[in-house]
Design a protein around this motif. Structure first.
Motif, short mmCIF file in Angstrom:
data_model
loop_
_atom_site.label_atom_id
_atom_site.label_comp_id
_atom_site.label_asym_id
_atom_site.label_seq_id
_atom_site.Cartn_x
_atom_site.Cartn_y
_atom_site.Cartn_z
N ALA A 83 7.74 -4.57 1.15
CA ALA A 83 6.95 -5.89 1.66
C ALA A 83 6.37 -5.91 2.65
N GLN A 84 6.77 -5.08 3.69
CA GLN A 84 5.55 -5.63 4.55
C GLN A 84 4.15 -4.88 4.59
N THR A 86 2.32 -5.03 2.01
CA THR A 86 1.79 -5.97 1.16
C THR A 86 1.51 -6.51 1.92
N GLU A 87 1.95 -6.74 3.07
CA GLU A 87 1.66 -8.85 3.59
C GLU A 87 0.19 -7.80 5.38
N GLN A 88 0.58 -6.34 5.29
CA GLN A 88 -0.73 -5.44 6.14
C GLN A 88 -2.00 -5.32 5.65
N GLY A 90 -2.65 -6.67 2.28
CA GLY A 90 -3.22 -7.75 1.32
C GLY A 90 -3.76 -7.70 -0.11
N GLN A 92 -0.85 -5.78 -3.39
CA GLN A 92 0.78 -5.46 -3.71
C GLN A 92 1.18 -4.24 -3.64
#
Length: 354
Positions: A83-84, A86-88, A90, A92
């Motif tokens: 999840a982290q 994915t956030e960093q 952009g 999935q």
């Protein structure tokens, strides 16, 4: 006259042959130079291509192959990390659970994955035991993968179902096991996992006999322990800490050098009277062999950034996990040392696949 004519012909032939050999050698030498030049150019292009590939990576979704069922210790760290990232980045990051055979089924799948940076193997210390437990494996944990990062290290804890085991300290627990050899059983995440070998090591050091019940992962093992289908477990603190703190399980001792902040009231085995019993479960990231170094370097940097994020630090702390600063070859040395250590335990205990 005939002799002189033949002599001239031999000289002429040898002279021509020498010239031919000289010209041939020049041609071969020039060809080698051209081939070498082409190879250098090709390698240069490949270098540029791999660098460009790393700059563009990831261009699509990335898969973390977890070789255990959902709900286990590996999931406890792989999912927040995914999840982290994915956030960093952009893109999935997806968890693909492939449980079975103590994590070796998923490891085999990961070893055969394309080394393009879109499949990463989230392995565990269990995979350093497998070479000693399985007669044949179609992968080699030290050759089929590139060690990338040690994500988390979690001490093992001896937990019992309080309704099935009437012991609340290590001394009483050992006495109960010795008085009733074979009556009690312990669950594990599967034959050949750290959970299994932690139990075998405990039996060696205490002279007890406890029946081993293997499961297809830590999640199913924990479910049956909570339901009272099995008596106890040598478990990673990541899956046990919430159950201990809720009172559903009772922790006898933790197999670490010091007490863990997640369960501060639980003594270490050394404090409880068994000083040499120390076992931890680690979770780590590997890349299939052949993955380009620039991509591995970029992933390593992103993982370091993620592990320093306050959100992940809080999750790791709640699971009683440490975040070791161990990457690349240094992590590879740990893998090699654990392969040797567990081989000795397997030999002494006679542990087999159940």
């Amino acid at each position: 006259l005939v002799f002189v004519t033949r002599f001239r012909m031999v000289i002429a032939f040898n002279f021509d042959r020498t010239r031919i050999e000289e010209e041939t050698n020049k041609m071969v030498f020039n060809s080698k130079k051209k081939i070498a030049g082409l190879l250098v150019g090709l390698l240069s292009v490949l270098g540029v291509s791999s660098t460009a590939m790393a700059q563009e990576w990831p261009a699509k979704a990335v898969t973390f192959l977890n070789p255990f069922p959902a709900g286990g210790g590996t999931d406890a760290f792989a999912r927040p990390l995914a999840a982290q990232l994915t956030e960093q980045l952009g893109k999935q990051f997806i968890i693909d659970n492939r449980g079975g055979a103590g994590g070796t089924v998923g490891a085999s799948v990961a070893a055969k994955a394309a080394p393009d940076g879109y499949t990463w193997f989230i392995g565990a210390s269990h995979h350093t035991i497998a070479p000693s437990m399985y007669k044949t494996l179609d992968y080699d944990i030290q050759k089929s993968f590139i060690p990338v990062a040690l994500l988390a290290s979690v001490p093992q804890v001896l937990v019992v179902n309080p309704g099935r085991v009437n012991a609340r300290n290590l001394k009483d627990f050992i006495a109960l096991m010795k008085k009733n050899p074979g009556k009690y059983n312990f669950a594990s995440a599967g034959s050949g996992t750290v959970h299994h070998l932690a139990g075998e090591l405990f039996k060696i050091q205490t002279g007890t006999f406890i029946v081993h019940i293997p499961y297809r992962g830590a999640g199913p093992a924990m479910s049956d322990l909570l339901a009272g289908q099995v008596d106890l477990e040598f478990d990673g603190l990541g899956t046990s800490a919430p159950q201990i703190n809720s009172g559903k399980l009772f922790a006898i001792a933790v197999a670490a050098d010091k007490r863990n902040p997640a369960i501060p009231n639980v003594p270490t085995f050394a404090e409880a009277g068994l000083p040499d019993y120390k076992v931890s479960t680690w979770y780590a990231m590997f890349a299939p062999a052949g993955t380009p170094k620039p991509i591995i370097d970029k992933m390593t940097a992103e993982v370091q950034k993620a592990l320093n994020n306050p959100k992940l630090k809080a999750i790791w702390a709640s699971n009683g996990a440490e975040t070791p600063n161990l990457y690349g070859p240094a992590f590879g040395q740990l893998v090699a040392a654990d392969v040797k250590r567990w081989a000795e335990v397997v030999q002494k205990s006679g542990a087999k696949l159940d």
